[in-house]
Design a protein around this motif. Structure first.
Motif, PDB file in Angstrom:
ATOM      1  N   THR A 180      20.373   0.456  30.857  1.00 42.51           N
ATOM      2  CA  THR A 180      20.831   1.540  29.983  1.00 42.51           C
ATOM      3  C   THR A 180      19.739   2.566  29.719  1.00 42.51           C
ATOM      4  OG1 THR A 180      20.312   0.161  28.055  1.00 42.51           O
ATOM      5  CG2 THR A 180      22.592   0.136  28.841  1.00 42.51           C
ATOM      6  N   GLY A 181      18.547   2.341  30.249  1.00 43.09           N
ATOM      7  CA  GLY A 181      17.478   3.329  30.112  1.00 43.09           C
ATOM      8  C   GLY A 181      16.662   3.204  28.858  1.00 43.09           C
ATOM      9  N   LYS A 182      16.586   2.006  28.270  1.00 42.46           N
ATOM     10  CA  LYS A 182      15.878   1.846  26.999  1.00 42.46           C
ATOM     11  C   LYS A 182      14.406   2.232  27.111  1.00 42.46           C
ATOM     12  CE  LYS A 182      16.805  -2.503  26.612  1.00 42.46           C
ATOM     13  NZ  LYS A 182      17.526  -2.634  27.891  1.00 42.46           N
ATOM     14  N   THR A 183      13.731   1.723  28.140  1.00 45.55           N
ATOM     15  CA  THR A 183      12.301   2.013  28.301  1.00 45.55           C
ATOM     16  C   THR A 183      12.072   3.500  28.526  1.00 45.55           C
ATOM     17  OG1 THR A 183      11.848  -0.194  29.176  1.00 45.55           O
ATOM     18  CG2 THR A 183      10.260   1.532  29.681  1.00 45.55           C
ATOM     19  N   ALA A 184      12.865   4.096  29.415  1.00 44.42           N
ATOM     20  CA  ALA A 184      12.708   5.525  29.682  1.00 44.42           C
ATOM     21  C   ALA A 184      12.976   6.343  28.427  1.00 44.42           C
ATOM     22  CB  ALA A 184      13.663   5.943  30.799  1.00 44.42           C
ATOM     23  N   VAL A 185      13.986   5.965  27.667  1.00 42.30           N
ATOM     24  CA  VAL A 185      14.301   6.678  26.426  1.00 42.30           C
ATOM     25  C   VAL A 185      13.126   6.581  25.451  1.00 42.30           C
ATOM     26  CG1 VAL A 185      15.731   6.524  24.349  1.00 42.30           C
ATOM     27  CG2 VAL A 185      16.812   6.565  26.599  1.00 42.30           C
ATOM     28  N   ALA A 186      12.516   5.393  25.348  1.00 38.48           N
ATOM     29  CA  ALA A 186      11.381   5.215  24.433  1.00 38.48           C
ATOM     30  C   ALA A 186      10.222   6.125  24.822  1.00 38.48           C
ATOM     31  CB  ALA A 186      10.939   3.753  24.438  1.00 38.48           C
ATOM     32  N   LEU A 187       9.917   6.229  26.124  1.00 41.20           N
ATOM     33  CA  LEU A 187       8.807   7.071  26.573  1.00 41.20           C
ATOM     34  C   LEU A 187       9.117   8.554  26.352  1.00 41.20           C
ATOM     35  CD1 LEU A 187       7.941   5.173  29.858  1.00 41.20           C
ATOM     36  CD2 LEU A 187       6.624   5.164  27.741  1.00 41.20           C
ATOM     37  N   HIS A 188      10.338   8.960  26.641  1.00 44.51           N
ATOM     38  CA  HIS A 188      10.708  10.357  26.420  1.00 44.51           C
ATOM     39  C   HIS A 188      10.701  10.683  24.926  1.00 44.51           C
ATOM     40  CE1 HIS A 188      11.813   9.966  30.601  1.00 44.51           C
ATOM     41  NE2 HIS A 188      12.088  11.244  30.668  1.00 44.51           N
ATOM     42  N   ARG A 189      11.022   9.693  24.105  1.00 43.59           N
ATOM     43  CA  ARG A 189      10.971   9.914  22.649  1.00 43.59           C
ATOM     44  C   ARG A 189       9.533  10.174  22.198  1.00 43.59           C
ATOM     45  NH1 ARG A 189      13.365   9.736  17.909  1.00 43.59           N
ATOM     46  NH2 ARG A 189      12.575   8.504  16.163  1.00 43.59           N
ATOM     47  N   ALA A 190       8.576   9.480  22.784  1.00 42.35           N
ATOM     48  CA  ALA A 190       7.173   9.731  22.434  1.00 42.35           C
ATOM     49  C   ALA A 190       6.796  11.175  22.730  1.00 42.35           C
ATOM     50  CB  ALA A 190       6.258   8.770  23.201  1.00 42.35           C
ATOM     51  N   ALA A 191       7.188  11.668  23.909  1.00 47.41           N
ATOM     52  CA  ALA A 191       6.886  13.058  24.268  1.00 47.41           C
ATOM     53  C   ALA A 191       7.604  14.030  23.345  1.00 47.41           C
ATOM     54  CB  ALA A 191       7.281  13.317  25.720  1.00 47.41           C
ATOM     55  N   TYR A 192       8.828  13.703  22.979  1.00 42.39           N
ATOM     56  CA  TYR A 192       9.603  14.591  22.099  1.00 42.39           C
ATOM     57  C   TYR A 192       8.974  14.664  20.704  1.00 42.39           C
ATOM     58  CZ  TYR A 192      13.407  16.348  19.212  1.00 42.39           C
ATOM     59  OH  TYR A 192      14.140  17.080  18.322  1.00 42.39           O
ATOM     60  N   LEU A 193       8.545  13.526  20.164  1.00 38.76           N
ATOM     61  CA  LEU A 193       7.944  13.525  18.826  1.00 38.76           C
ATOM     62  C   LEU A 193       6.674  14.363  18.794  1.00 38.76           C
ATOM     63  CD1 LEU A 193       8.425   9.785  17.782  1.00 38.76           C
ATOM     64  CD2 LEU A 193       9.764  11.766  17.054  1.00 38.76           C
ATOM     65  N   LEU A 194       5.858  14.270  19.838  1.00 42.56           N
ATOM     66  CA  LEU A 194       4.645  15.080  19.896  1.00 42.56           C
ATOM     67  C   LEU A 194       4.981  16.564  19.958  1.00 42.56           C
ATOM     68  CD1 LEU A 194       2.456  12.919  22.280  1.00 42.56           C
ATOM     69  CD2 LEU A 194       1.916  13.506  19.916  1.00 42.56           C
ATOM     70  N   TYR A 195       6.009  16.903  20.680  1.00 45.42           N
ATOM     71  CA  TYR A 195       6.420  18.306  20.773  1.00 45.42           C
ATOM     72  C   TYR A 195       6.909  18.819  19.417  1.00 45.42           C
ATOM     73  CZ  TYR A 195       9.290  22.349  22.066  1.00 45.42           C
ATOM     74  OH  TYR A 195       9.846  23.593  22.152  1.00 45.42           O
ATOM     75  N   GLN A 196       7.680  17.996  18.716  1.00 45.13           N
ATOM     76  CA  GLN A 196       8.270  18.426  17.450  1.00 45.13           C
ATOM     77  C   GLN A 196       7.251  18.549  16.333  1.00 45.13           C
ATOM     78  OE1 GLN A 196      11.254  19.762  18.402  1.00 45.13           O
ATOM     79  NE2 GLN A 196      12.012  18.988  16.465  1.00 45.13           N
ATOM     80  N   ASP A 197       6.293  17.627  16.286  1.00 48.86           N
ATOM     81  CA  ASP A 197       5.352  17.620  15.155  1.00 48.86           C
ATOM     82  C   ASP A 197       4.011  17.075  15.632  1.00 48.86           C
ATOM     83  OD1 ASP A 197       4.107  17.626  12.717  1.00 48.86           O
ATOM     84  OD2 ASP A 197       5.731  16.630  11.644  1.00 48.86           O
ATOM     85  N   ARG A 198       3.294  17.892  16.399  1.00 50.10           N
ATOM     86  CA  ARG A 198       2.044  17.436  17.005  1.00 50.10           C
ATOM     87  C   ARG A 198       0.993  17.118  15.948  1.00 50.10           C
ATOM     88  NH1 ARG A 198       0.827  17.284  22.126  1.00 50.10           N
ATOM     89  NH2 ARG A 198       2.709  18.471  22.571  1.00 50.10           N
ATOM     90  N   ARG A 199       0.976  17.893  14.869  1.00 53.97           N
ATOM     91  CA  ARG A 199      -0.024  17.638  13.832  1.00 53.97           C
ATOM     92  C   ARG A 199       0.198  16.271  13.186  1.00 53.97           C
ATOM     93  NH1 ARG A 199      -3.392  20.866  10.951  1.00 53.97           N
ATOM     94  NH2 ARG A 199      -2.501  22.704  11.933  1.00 53.97           N
ATOM     95  N   ARG A 200       1.465  15.957  12.914  1.00 50.44           N
ATOM     96  CA  ARG A 200       1.767  14.681  12.269  1.00 50.44           C
ATOM     97  C   ARG A 200       1.367  13.507  13.140  1.00 50.44           C
ATOM     98  NH1 ARG A 200       7.832  12.739  10.358  1.00 50.44           N
ATOM     99  NH2 ARG A 200       7.249  10.670   9.599  1.00 50.44           N
ATOM    100  N   TYR A 201       1.566  13.626  14.465  1.00 56.15           N
ATOM    101  CA  TYR A 201       1.308  12.511  15.363  1.00 56.15           C
ATOM    102  C   TYR A 201      -0.033  12.612  16.061  1.00 56.15           C
ATOM    103  CZ  TYR A 201       5.996  11.258  14.232  1.00 56.15           C
ATOM    104  OH  TYR A 201       7.106  10.895  13.526  1.00 56.15           O
ATOM    105  N   ALA A 202      -0.928  13.444  15.502  1.00 58.18           N
ATOM    106  CA  ALA A 202      -2.292  13.495  16.023  1.00 58.18           C
ATOM    107  C   ALA A 202      -2.989  12.152  15.823  1.00 58.18           C
ATOM    108  CB  ALA A 202      -3.076  14.611  15.339  1.00 58.18           C
ATOM    109  N   GLY A 203      -2.464  11.336  14.901  1.00 62.43           N
ATOM    110  CA  GLY A 203      -3.005   9.992  14.709  1.00 62.43           C
ATOM    111  C   GLY A 203      -2.680   9.053  15.840  1.00 62.43           C
ATOM    112  N   GLY A 204      -1.922   9.530  16.825  1.00 64.15           N
ATOM    113  CA  GLY A 204      -1.666   8.727  18.012  1.00 64.15           C
ATOM    114  C   GLY A 204      -0.338   8.002  17.974  1.00 64.15           C
ATOM    115  N   ILE A 205       0.236   7.822  19.159  1.00 63.83           N
ATOM    116  CA  ILE A 205       1.462   7.050  19.332  1.00 63.83           C
ATOM    117  C   ILE A 205       1.132   5.859  20.219  1.00 63.83           C
ATOM    118  CG2 ILE A 205       3.793   7.045  20.302  1.00 63.83           C
ATOM    119  CD1 ILE A 205       4.048   9.966  19.568  1.00 63.83           C
ATOM    120  N   LEU A 206       1.538   4.682  19.783  1.00 57.93           N
ATOM    121  CA  LEU A 206       1.317   3.459  20.549  1.00 57.93           C
ATOM    122  C   LEU A 206       2.638   2.991  21.137  1.00 57.93           C
ATOM    123  CD1 LEU A 206      -0.403   0.959  21.398  1.00 57.93           C
ATOM    124  CD2 LEU A 206       0.256  -0.072  19.203  1.00 57.93           C
ATOM    125  N   VAL A 207       2.646   2.759  22.436  1.00 59.37           N
ATOM    126  CA  VAL A 207       3.797   2.167  23.114  1.00 59.37           C
ATOM    127  C   VAL A 207       3.393   0.757  23.537  1.00 59.37           C
ATOM    128  CG1 VAL A 207       5.422   2.335  25.022  1.00 59.37           C
ATOM    129  CG2 VAL A 207       4.570   4.422  23.937  1.00 59.37           C
TER     130      VAL A 207
END
Length: 823
Positions: free
Chosen positions: A268-295
């Motif tokens: 169903t694409g769970k892993t791909a969706v999770a990775l694309h979500r990481a990229a989307y969150l950084l695009y939406q609020d880069r300052r907030r996620y400057a603390g890093g995203i862990l997958v």
């Protein structure tokens, strides 16, 4: 959800059709029409690349200009130069990285309800204007948007490419024939470098006769989704940015606050969706996620498979992809535990055992007594040479106030128990232990009564001086320092883990928590770590190390002395005007990212497999984070679901939960999905399988290997060769975990397209074809329900063809179908 499924079906039916009721019936692709549309997209791509080259020249100019600023020599100019070089360098690197396949989509839209434009230059309206469709069923295309990996504006700030994460790009993913919004045609563009290779269209409004620039809107291809799903697989995951479906896009763009939980079956694409979500969150609020995203991924194989996705989406540096066995600095899981030992190590009960072990390792005969921590001398090495009598950790003798003072084993035991009565980590209790030792020696010296006399006469200052002098004399004595190092050494997680390999010691520490048999199996498993704990570790051992790190704590280190200044700088005072920079901003950012142990957002992939101890480990990295948790209970390899759920809830805290379910299987053809569903019915009765969206007409193949290891090897090798001739991509050979080494020998020399792996390693991976060896062996590798779930995972790795090789243990019927896979 039914509407989403109908939308997928309708999109497939609409693919390849022309516009309007009067259009000719679908038939073979018109080569001239396809070539014309490829030429149209090629002209646009050429224009985009010309603009990208202009932007690259601008970035290079900024870097050159920043270098000139550094020649001024003032502190302000140097700081400004560093910041500008860093920003320009990041921008330039990003532009250069996007030169591969970054333009992949297009949507042709009706006029919107309003004329408002967003920051990306596109109109913001989602719904069409009331008069967008004429009474006769015709309409004009009012806006065309090209979708890519980053946004590109022309010199007049009109959009040439919309970033796939921008709000304006959402209709590319969410539009369906059931709910098309303004979208008339959705196009996937296939390109390599600067060359357009092909286009595939989906028609969202087949009932309209649409016009683009006064001409009929052409539709070519057999459907974008089917074209993407049919591509051959390689050794790394491709991004799905060009083929994200509506229910996946809802997850990717979900608000980041609190916890987003995503469930879905295989494919169903769970892993791909999770990775694309990481990229989307950084695009939406880069300052907030400057603390890093862990997958967090379950295995190193899945990390290697997925680590190229985020760079391809324009994001790297802010996202760390780590396997569970790599979350602890300096540790890497390379060994495997058998299921019985894994259940012990993963259980939440281990937290109590480790707390006891951390304190027990300080006891005589514990880890600290056997070996001092790095940099510490043993008592015998550090004791003064002139000391004739032997010195041990069961007795402390010092000379102070002109007399010898001694604490025996019983008194030392009381001091240790008092020190350990605190709740602080063991290594941080050392100052408390030191003070309690000095208190005990002070009382034993008899000087306390003299200090009391001074206090009774009102001379508190003299009493304090007397005590301070005593403490200074004793604590500076070599014998006392050596005793303290040996009696309360700085413990490391690895040394405590090594101490737990002692069956008798572990039996004491695990009393009434583990059964004697469990303690025995645990101790024997830990022997492979060696006497110093530096031997091979399993993924479950790594979680134990992390728990011990929290229980032990790290003592504060002395601050490093400032780097020596040039004498001339010291004389002129330039050291105050121009502070020494030991690292650039970029170097500092990279160092902090490497040292980071807590993150702003944590994404857990295959969350159903995490043990309670692993949830504790991951939870420490997201104490203040928002979360995305992705998994499928039907694929769980952990037997105690309630215990894992409790640990998961503790890790996630009281944060609000937002839940999504992915229902469509994009990986497996219906023929393979149907076979896997039989095992799912055994593993989890009543559970629903995700719906496969395509059929290949190729049924799974069954064959029986003769009852010898050599014959099994020949059979597997022959079936692997046959699949290599049938598919263009990869072939996975999936075996029970204890046959991994054999499988590697079976397929040696067949080429890099073949990947042998154990059933537990297959989680999240996919191959064009798979050879599955002995379903019964895979299912018997764990408890009944866990074994069947592991088999379900193994059966769902293939995107095209599946071959099952049965052995005598599988009890195959006359057609070679194993007992577990029969109706």
């Amino acid at each position: 959800m039914a509407a989403q499924e109908a939308a997928v079906d309708s999109a497939h039916a609409a693919a390849g059709s022309a516009t309007g009721p009067g259009a000719p019936a679908p038939g073979p692709a018109d080569d001239s029409a396809r070539a014309g549309e490829i030429a149209v997209e090629q002209r646009h791509l050429d224009r985009v690349y010309r603009r990208l080259e202009e932007k690259i020249h601008e970035a290079e100019f900024l870097m050159a200009d920043a270098a000139k600023r550094g020649q001024v020599g003032t502190p302000g100019a140097l700081a400004e130069r560093d910041a500008q070089v860093f920003r320009a360098g990041v921008h330039l690197s990003r532009l250069n990285n996007e030169f591969e396949d970054f333009l992949f989509g297009r949507i042709d839209l009706l006029a919107g309800k309003d004329g408002k434009k967003g920051p990306d230059g596109a109109y913001t309206s989602v719904e069409p204007a009331d008069d967008a469709v004429r009474p006769d069923g015709t309409a004009a295309i009012a806006e065309t948007l090209h979708i890519g990996r980053i946004g590109v504006l022309d010199s007049d700030y009109a959009p040439l490419v919309i970033d796939w994460r921008a709000p304006a790009a959402a209709p590319f993913y969410r539009s369906t024939p059931v709910d098309p919004g303004r979208v008339v045609r959705r196009r996937v563009i296939r390109s390599k470098g600067r060359r357009v290779l092909g286009v595939e269209d989906d028609l969202m409004r087949p009932e309209l006769t649409a016009e683009l620039d006064g001409a009929p809107l052409p539709v070519v291809g057999d459907g974008a989704l089917m074209a993407v799903l049919g591509q051959a697989r390689g050794h790394t995951m491709r991004d799905i940015v060009s083929s994200i479906q509506a229910e996946q896009d809802l997850v990717i763009r979900a608000p980041a606050a609190s916890v987003t939980e995503v469930s879905g079956g295989p494919g169903t694409g769970k892993t791909a969706v999770a990775l694309h979500r990481a990229a989307y969150l950084l695009y939406q609020d880069r300052r907030r996620y400057a603390g890093g995203i862990l997958v967090v991924s379950p295995t190193p194989l899945l990390v290697a498979y997925t680590e190229g996705v985020l760079p391809s989406l324009g994001e790297e540096g802010q996202v760390a992809i780590r396997a569970l066995g790599s979350l602890v600095e300096g540790a890497e899981a390379t060994a495997y535990d058998d299921p019985a030992v894994a259940r012990i190590k993963g259980s939440a009960r281990m937290a109590r055992v480790l707390r006891r072990a951390a304190r027990g390792a300080l006891e005589p005969g514990g880890a600290g007594a056997r070996a001092a921590a790095p940099g510490q001398a043993t008592l015998e090495e550090a004791a003064p040479e002139e000391t004739a009598e032997p010195v041990g950790t069961d007795r402390l003798r010092v000379v102070a106030l002109g007399r010898r003072i001694e604490l025996d084993a019983a008194e030392l035991r009381r001091v240790r128990q008092a020190a350990l009565g605190g709740t602080a980590p063991v290594n941080l209790l050392r100052p408390r232990a030191r003070k309690l030792l000095l208190d005990a020696l002070w009382e034993r010296s008899g000087a306390a009564s003299r200090a009391d006399e001074h206090l009774s006469r009102g001379d508190a200052e003299l009493a304090a001086e007397l005590r301070a002098g005593f403490d200074e004399d004793v604590s500076s004595e070599d014998r006392f320092l050596a005793f303290l190092d040996a009696w309360w050494p700085e413990l490391t997680p690895r040394r405590v883990l090594a101490a737990m390999a002692d069956e008798r010691a572990l039996g004491r520490w695990a009393r009434r928590v583990l059964t004697p048999g469990e303690a025995r199996r645990l101790a024997r498993s830990l022997r492979r770590a060696g006497a110093d704990g530096t031997g091979p570790l399993s993924v479950h051992d790594v979680a134990l190390l992390d728990e011990l790190e929290a229980v032990l704590g790290t003592p504060p280190r002395p601050r490093r002395a400032r780097r020596e200044l040039d004498p001339l700088d010291a004389l002129t005072g330039l050291d105050e005007l121009m502070p020494q920079r030991e690292e650039t901003q970029r170097e500092r950012a990279e160092r902090l990212a490497a040292e980071r142990t807590e993150y702003a957002h944590v994404i857990v992939d295959e969350a159903q497999d995490l043990t309670p101890m692993q949830w504790r480990m991951v939870g420490r990295r997201g104490r203040t984070a928002t979360w995305t948790v992705v998994g499928d209970p039907a694929q769980s390899s952990w037997p105690d679901e309630e215990e894992a759920a409790e640990a998961r809830d503790e890790a996630l805290g009281r944060r609000q939960r937002r839940r999504f379910t992915l229902t469509v299987n994009y990986r497996n053809p219906a023929e393979i999905a149907e076979l896997a569903a039989k095992v799912l019915a055994l593993a989890m009765p009543g559970a629903a399988s995700p719906r496969a969206v395509r059929s290949t007409g190729l049924r799974p193949r069954f064959t029986v290997a003769p009852p010898t290891d050599a014959a099994l090897a020949r059979t597997v090798r022959d079936e692997t060769r046959r699949l290599l001739e049938s598919v263009d991509g990869t072939v996975g050979v999936v075996v029970a975990m204890d046959r991994r080494a054999q499988a590697a020998e079976w397929v040696a020399g067949l080429g890099e397209r073949v990947v042998p792996l154990g059933s537990l390693e297959a989680k999240g991976l996919e191959y064009d074809a798979t050879v599955l060896v002995s379903p019964a062996e895979i299912a018997d590798g764990a408890a009944a329900s866990v074994g069947l779930r592991t088999l379900y995972v193994a059966l769902t790795r293939a995107t095209r063809q599946l071959t099952v090789v049965a052995t005598a243990k599988d009890q195959p019927d006359g057609d070679g179908v194993p007992d577990l896979l029969r109706d």
